[in-house]
Write an enzyme that holds these catalytic residues in place. Sequence first.
Site, PDB file in Angstrom:
ATOM      1  N   GLN A 121       0.825  -1.210   0.000  1.00 12.83           N
ATOM      2  CA  GLN A 121       0.000   0.000   0.000  1.00 12.83           C
ATOM      3  C   GLN A 121       0.857   1.256   0.000  1.00 12.83           C
ATOM      4  OE1 GLN A 121      -0.995  -2.436   2.475  1.00 12.83           O
ATOM      5  NE2 GLN A 121      -2.799  -3.140   1.364  1.00 12.83           N
ATOM      6  N   ASN A 180      -4.151   0.842  -2.420  1.00 11.88           N
ATOM      7  CA  ASN A 180      -3.673  -0.517  -2.616  1.00 11.88           C
ATOM      8  C   ASN A 180      -2.743  -0.593  -3.821  1.00 11.88           C
ATOM      9  OD1 ASN A 180      -4.818  -1.890  -0.445  1.00 11.88           O
ATOM     10  ND2 ASN A 180      -6.737  -2.259  -1.537  1.00 11.88           N
ATOM     11  N   CYS A 221      -6.423   0.621   7.295  1.00 14.52           N
ATOM     12  CA  CYS A 221      -5.311  -0.338   7.296  1.00 14.52           C
ATOM     13  C   CYS A 221      -4.681  -0.310   8.674  1.00 14.52           C
ATOM     14  CB  CYS A 221      -4.287   0.003   6.212  1.00 14.52           C
ATOM     15  SG  CYS A 221      -2.887  -1.150   6.161  1.00 14.52           S
ATOM     16  N   ASN A 225      -2.142  -2.152  10.013  1.00 15.29           N
ATOM     17  CA  ASN A 225      -0.682  -2.153  10.044  1.00 15.29           C
ATOM     18  C   ASN A 225      -0.124  -0.786   9.687  1.00 15.29           C
ATOM     19  OD1 ASN A 225      -0.331  -4.865  10.803  1.00 15.29           O
ATOM     20  ND2 ASN A 225      -0.580  -5.553   8.694  1.00 15.29           N
ATOM     21  N   ASN A 272     -13.021  -1.231   7.168  1.00 13.96           N
ATOM     22  CA  ASN A 272     -13.130  -1.823   5.836  1.00 13.96           C
ATOM     23  C   ASN A 272     -13.762  -3.206   5.982  1.00 13.96           C
ATOM     24  OD1 ASN A 272     -10.948  -3.169   6.940  1.00 13.96           O
ATOM     25  ND2 ASN A 272      -9.499  -2.641   5.353  1.00 13.96           N
ATOM     26  N   HIS A 291     -14.701  -7.242   5.827  1.00 10.48           N
ATOM     27  CA  HIS A 291     -14.040  -8.539   5.913  1.00 10.48           C
ATOM     28  C   HIS A 291     -15.060  -9.662   6.015  1.00 10.48           C
ATOM     29  CE1 HIS A 291      -9.812  -7.248   6.724  1.00 10.48           C
ATOM     30  NE2 HIS A 291     -10.429  -6.132   7.091  1.00 10.48           N
ATOM     31  N   ASN A 315     -12.313  -8.229   1.837  1.00 10.83           N
ATOM     32  CA  ASN A 315     -11.095  -8.859   2.326  1.00 10.83           C
ATOM     33  C   ASN A 315     -11.457 -10.250   2.850  1.00 10.83           C
ATOM     34  OD1 ASN A 315      -9.073  -6.502   2.266  1.00 10.83           O
ATOM     35  ND2 ASN A 315     -10.808  -5.628   3.365  1.00 10.83           N
ATOM     36  N   GLU A 370      -6.098  -9.792   0.784  1.00 16.11           N
ATOM     37  CA  GLU A 370      -6.554  -8.404   0.850  1.00 16.11           C
ATOM     38  C   GLU A 370      -7.079  -7.949  -0.505  1.00 16.11           C
ATOM     39  OE1 GLU A 370      -4.756  -5.141   2.975  1.00 16.11           O
ATOM     40  OE2 GLU A 370      -3.139  -6.475   3.619  1.00 16.11           O
ATOM     41  N   ARG A 371      -8.246  -7.320  -0.494  1.00 15.32           N
ATOM     42  CA  ARG A 371      -8.774  -6.799  -1.753  1.00 15.32           C
ATOM     43  C   ARG A 371      -7.801  -5.748  -2.289  1.00 15.32           C
ATOM     44  NH1 ARG A 371     -13.487  -2.334  -0.047  1.00 15.32           N
ATOM     45  NH2 ARG A 371     -12.155  -1.417   1.526  1.00 15.32           N
ATOM     46  N   CYS A 415      -2.224  -8.516   8.001  1.00 14.29           N
ATOM     47  CA  CYS A 415      -3.320  -7.565   7.787  1.00 14.29           C
ATOM     48  C   CYS A 415      -3.897  -7.215   9.151  1.00 14.29           C
ATOM     49  CB  CYS A 415      -4.397  -8.174   6.888  1.00 14.29           C
ATOM     50  SG  CYS A 415      -5.825  -7.102   6.620  1.00 14.29           S
ATOM     51  N   GLY A 416      -3.674  -5.982   9.584  1.00 16.34           N
ATOM     52  CA  GLY A 416      -4.128  -5.564  10.906  1.00 16.34           C
ATOM     53  C   GLY A 416      -5.633  -5.552  11.042  1.00 16.34           C
ATOM     54  N   GLY A 446      -7.663  -7.289   9.259  1.00 14.90           N
ATOM     55  CA  GLY A 446      -8.090  -8.680   9.188  1.00 14.90           C
ATOM     56  C   GLY A 446      -7.956  -9.378  10.526  1.00 14.90           C
TER      57      GLY A 446
END
Length: 268
Positions: free
Chosen positions: A46, A64, A73, A75, A148, A150, A181, A199-200, A208-209, A211
């Site tokens: 990203q 992305n 996001c 992370n 986002n 999931h 995601n 990840e989309r 993925c944080g 996620g």
Amino acid sequence: MRFAFHKMHGLGNDFVVVDARVTAFPVDAALARGIADRHRGIGCDQLILLEPARDADLTMRIFNADGSEVEACGNATRCVAALVGGDVAIATAGGLLHASAAGGGANVDMGGPRFDWDGIPLAYAMDTLTMPVGWEGLAQPAAVNVGNPHVIFFVPDLDAVDLARLGPLIEHDPLFPQRINVNVAQMLAPDHIRLAVWERGAGLTRACGTGACATAVAAIRRGLASGPLTVTLPGGPLVIDWVPGGRILMRGPATHVFSGEADTDAFR
């Protein structure tokens, strides 16, 4: 246009961070793709753009690798907190986040999750705790929006799932009008989850944080786990805590790799 950047990562989920709080840095999808390209660009999952904010310390925009702009996001939020230092309020398209740098990483208040079908969003109404849908061997996921969207599948053997093949099929399914995601999780203990994420817009990532947050929340909602718990991704572990009705707390590392300068003409 000449610009400065920082290369950072959170458990291997890597970013190019551009601080545009003083000098504007116009970004479109083509430029984001060029910078993210691992062969002809700087290379990242990203591109993170920091801009001024009216009601926060800064605004974080997230692009992305495919050039699409997304809402959140986890992370990257830790990386931004580590880069800026101290306590920081970060405005994102997914909501206001609060983070604090701590011991080579950061603690992040990710806000409260959403479970309503149109808040994920899904194309039509259904139960989001145990969705009556499936894709080959993956079935009955939970859906959670943590800034986002999931979906989370709980499986007995993570290694048996071909996420590289199934991830894009699920991401682009018409059930998900903003794409999705895809998380596949294996419960190792009531306080430990092993996780892989498609990840989309980015594909398989080391970590993925959001996620990890969504998966922990889904596990707690289903009675499979209680917080705080460890979510171990290919890049390493994150610690997630959530109490139903409360806000999600995430703790994990953030690494500054190097700083550099480049010219936008090189990426077009």
